[in-house]
Design a protein around this motif. Structure first.
Motif, mmCIF file in Angstrom:
data_model
loop_
_atom_site.group_PDB
_atom_site.id
_atom_site.type_symbol
_atom_site.label_atom_id
_atom_site.label_comp_id
_atom_site.label_asym_id
_atom_site.label_seq_id
_atom_site.Cartn_x
_atom_site.Cartn_y
_atom_site.Cartn_z
ATOM 1 N N MET A 63 -33.055 -5.327 152.193
ATOM 2 C CA MET A 63 -33.147 -5.248 150.730
ATOM 3 C C MET A 63 -34.131 -6.297 150.223
ATOM 4 S SD MET A 63 -29.143 -4.797 149.743
ATOM 5 C CE MET A 63 -28.084 -3.902 150.867
ATOM 6 N N PHE A 64 -34.017 -7.521 150.733
ATOM 7 C CA PHE A 64 -34.958 -8.569 150.349
ATOM 8 C C PHE A 64 -36.380 -8.185 150.765
ATOM 9 C CE2 PHE A 64 -31.340 -11.779 150.303
ATOM 10 C CZ PHE A 64 -31.389 -11.963 148.927
ATOM 11 N N GLU A 65 -36.523 -7.593 151.957
ATOM 12 C CA GLU A 65 -37.848 -7.148 152.404
ATOM 13 C C GLU A 65 -38.426 -6.112 151.447
ATOM 14 O OE1 GLU A 65 -38.200 -5.824 156.450
ATOM 15 O OE2 GLU A 65 -37.674 -7.799 157.236
ATOM 16 N N GLY A 66 -37.561 -5.235 150.929
ATOM 17 C CA GLY A 66 -38.011 -4.242 149.954
ATOM 18 C C GLY A 66 -38.592 -4.901 148.714
ATOM 19 N N LEU A 67 -37.959 -5.985 148.255
ATOM 20 C CA LEU A 67 -38.482 -6.719 147.093
ATOM 21 C C LEU A 67 -39.787 -7.434 147.440
ATOM 22 C CD1 LEU A 67 -35.295 -8.291 145.446
ATOM 23 C CD2 LEU A 67 -36.612 -6.320 144.675
ATOM 24 N N LEU A 118 -54.154 -16.146 137.208
ATOM 25 C CA LEU A 118 -53.416 -15.724 136.020
ATOM 26 C C LEU A 118 -52.538 -14.514 136.332
ATOM 27 C CD1 LEU A 118 -52.834 -16.147 133.026
ATOM 28 C CD2 LEU A 118 -54.783 -14.659 132.516
ATOM 29 N N LEU A 119 -53.039 -13.590 137.133
ATOM 30 C CA LEU A 119 -52.243 -12.433 137.557
ATOM 31 C C LEU A 119 -50.957 -12.887 138.232
ATOM 32 C CD1 LEU A 119 -51.750 -9.421 138.491
ATOM 33 C CD2 LEU A 119 -53.075 -10.037 140.524
ATOM 34 N N ILE A 120 -51.065 -13.811 139.174
ATOM 35 C CA ILE A 120 -49.899 -14.258 139.939
ATOM 36 C C ILE A 120 -48.915 -14.993 139.035
ATOM 37 C CG2 ILE A 120 -49.131 -15.744 141.841
ATOM 38 C CD1 ILE A 120 -51.951 -15.007 143.141
ATOM 39 N N LEU A 121 -49.423 -15.865 138.177
ATOM 40 C CA LEU A 121 -48.541 -16.601 137.258
ATOM 41 C C LEU A 121 -47.855 -15.658 136.268
ATOM 42 C CD1 LEU A 121 -50.760 -19.735 136.527
ATOM 43 C CD2 LEU A 121 -48.738 -19.601 138.017
ATOM 44 N N THR A 122 -48.587 -14.671 135.766
ATOM 45 C CA THR A 122 -48.012 -13.709 134.827
ATOM 46 C C THR A 122 -46.981 -12.825 135.518
ATOM 47 O OG1 THR A 122 -50.074 -13.707 133.566
ATOM 48 C CG2 THR A 122 -48.568 -11.895 133.154
ATOM 49 N N PHE A 123 -47.292 -12.402 136.742
ATOM 50 C CA PHE A 123 -46.327 -11.608 137.517
ATOM 51 C C PHE A 123 -45.040 -12.404 137.696
ATOM 52 C CE2 PHE A 123 -44.209 -10.509 141.445
ATOM 53 C CZ PHE A 123 -44.097 -9.127 141.358
ATOM 54 N N ALA A 124 -45.178 -13.679 138.061
ATOM 55 C CA ALA A 124 -44.004 -14.532 138.256
ATOM 56 C C ALA A 124 -43.194 -14.632 136.969
ATOM 57 C CB ALA A 124 -44.436 -15.921 138.731
ATOM 58 N N GLU A 125 -43.878 -14.840 135.872
ATOM 59 C CA GLU A 125 -43.214 -14.993 134.570
ATOM 60 C C GLU A 125 -42.460 -13.725 134.181
ATOM 61 O OE1 GLU A 125 -45.002 -15.813 130.221
ATOM 62 O OE2 GLU A 125 -45.481 -17.330 131.749
ATOM 63 N N GLN A 126 -43.047 -12.567 134.466
ATOM 64 C CA GLN A 126 -42.433 -11.291 134.083
ATOM 65 C C GLN A 126 -41.379 -10.814 135.077
ATOM 66 O OE1 GLN A 126 -45.899 -8.812 133.670
ATOM 67 N NE2 GLN A 126 -46.354 -9.581 131.621
ATOM 68 N N ASN A 127 -41.333 -11.430 136.241
ATOM 69 C CA ASN A 127 -40.377 -11.043 137.290
ATOM 70 C C ASN A 127 -39.647 -12.281 137.802
ATOM 71 O OD1 ASN A 127 -41.171 -8.031 137.893
ATOM 72 N ND2 ASN A 127 -43.088 -9.157 137.742
ATOM 73 N N SER A 128 -38.938 -12.926 136.896
ATOM 74 C CA SER A 128 -38.353 -14.231 137.234
ATOM 75 C C SER A 128 -37.424 -14.187 138.441
ATOM 76 C CB SER A 128 -37.657 -14.846 136.019
ATOM 77 O OG SER A 128 -36.806 -13.924 135.403
ATOM 78 N N GLY A 129 -36.686 -13.105 138.616
ATOM 79 C CA GLY A 129 -35.820 -13.010 139.791
ATOM 80 C C GLY A 129 -36.616 -13.064 141.085
ATOM 81 N N MET A 130 -37.801 -12.464 141.064
ATOM 82 C CA MET A 130 -38.664 -12.464 142.260
ATOM 83 C C MET A 130 -39.128 -13.872 142.614
ATOM 84 S SD MET A 130 -38.993 -9.191 143.001
ATOM 85 C CE MET A 130 -39.009 -7.587 142.240
ATOM 86 N N CYS A 131 -39.197 -14.739 141.600
ATOM 87 C CA CYS A 131 -39.628 -16.123 141.856
ATOM 88 C C CYS A 131 -38.673 -16.835 142.798
ATOM 89 C CB CYS A 131 -39.737 -16.899 140.544
ATOM 90 S SG CYS A 131 -41.068 -16.307 139.507
#
Length: 196
Positions: A54-58, A89-102
Motif C-alpha cells: 500500500m505504501f509502495e502504491g503511494l 517549486l513543483l516539488i514544494l507545491t506537490f508536498a504542500e497539496q499532499n501533506s500526508g505524502m510528506c
C-alpha cells in the motif's frame, strides 16, 4: 469487475494518504485503515498483499506525479534557471497539496516498516538530484549557464533544501507550508548558484 478492483485500490490509497495527513506521528494499522475505508482487513489484503505494498502504491503515485511533470518542464522550458526553479517549486507545491505524502517523503510514516520502502524514498530523492545535475551539465555544455560550485554540490544543496522544507512542514504538523518565503529564498539561491 477489474475497474471496480482498480477503484477500490484507489480508494484504499486515498484513505491511507488521508490518514497520514490527519494523524501526524501516528502509526497506521491495517485495522484502522480498513475501518476508514469501510471494509474488512481481509478485503484490504485482496487488493494489496501487504501494508508495504500500500505504501509502495503511494510512492509510485508520488514518482509518477513528479517525474511526468519534471519531464514536461524540461521539454517546455530551455533556460536552466527557469527549469530548476520550476522543478523545485513543483516539488514544494506537490508536498504542500499532499501533506500526508510528506510523511512518506520524510520517512516519518515508514518507522517500523520494511527497509525497502525507505530505500525507495532515497532513490526518489537521488533521482531528483541526478535530474538537477543533468540540467546543470547540459547548461554548461551549451554554455547557457554554469553552476558557481561543482554540479554535484549545487544539486545536493538544492535537494537538501527541498528535504528540509518538507521535513519542517511535517514537524510543524503541516502549519509551516513548504512554499512559505520560497520566492525570496529562490531569488537568493539563483543569484548564488547559477552564473549566466
Amino acid at each position: 469487475m477489474s475497474n471496480q478492483k482498480t477503484d477500490r485500490r484507489t480508494e484504499i490509497l486515498q484513505a491511507l494518504a488521508t490518514m497520514l495527513e490527519s494523524s501526524p506521528g501516528a502509526r497506521i494499522t491495517t485495522a484502522a485503515l480498513a475501518k476508514e475505508v469501510g471494509v474488512s482487513e481481509a478485503a484490504l489484503y485482496r487488493h494489496f498483499p501487504s501494508k508495504a505494498k500500500m505504501f509502495e502504491g503511494l510512492i509510485e503515485f508520488i514518482e509518477e506525479s513528479l517525474f511526468s511533470r519534471i519531464n514536461r518542464i524540461i521539454q517546455d522550458e530551455t533556460d536552466i534557471t527557469e527549469q530548476v526553479k520550476l522543478i523545485l517549486l513543483l516539488i514544494l507545491t506537490f508536498a504542500e497539496q499532499n501533506s500526508g505524502m510528506c510523511r512518506l517523503l520524510t520517512g516519518d510514516a515508514l518507522a517500523g516498516e520494511t527497509d525497502r520502502l525507505r530505500k525507495r524514498i532515497d532513490q526518489l530523492f537521488e533521482r531528483i538530484e541526478t535530474q538537477i545535475k543533468q540540467l546543470f551539465r547540459t547548461a554548461e555544455m551549451q554554455q547557457s549557464g554554469k553552476a558557481r560550485m561543482s554540479v554535484a554540490a549545487s544539486a545536493n544543496l538544492l535537494v537538501a533544501i527541498l528535504e528540509g522544507k518538507i521535513r519542517q512542514y511535517v514537524r510543524s504538523d503541516f502549519r509551516v507550508k513548504p512554499t512559505t518565503q520560497w520566492q525570496d529564498q529562490w531569488h537568493l539561491l539563483a543569484q548564488n548558484l547559477i552564473v549566466k
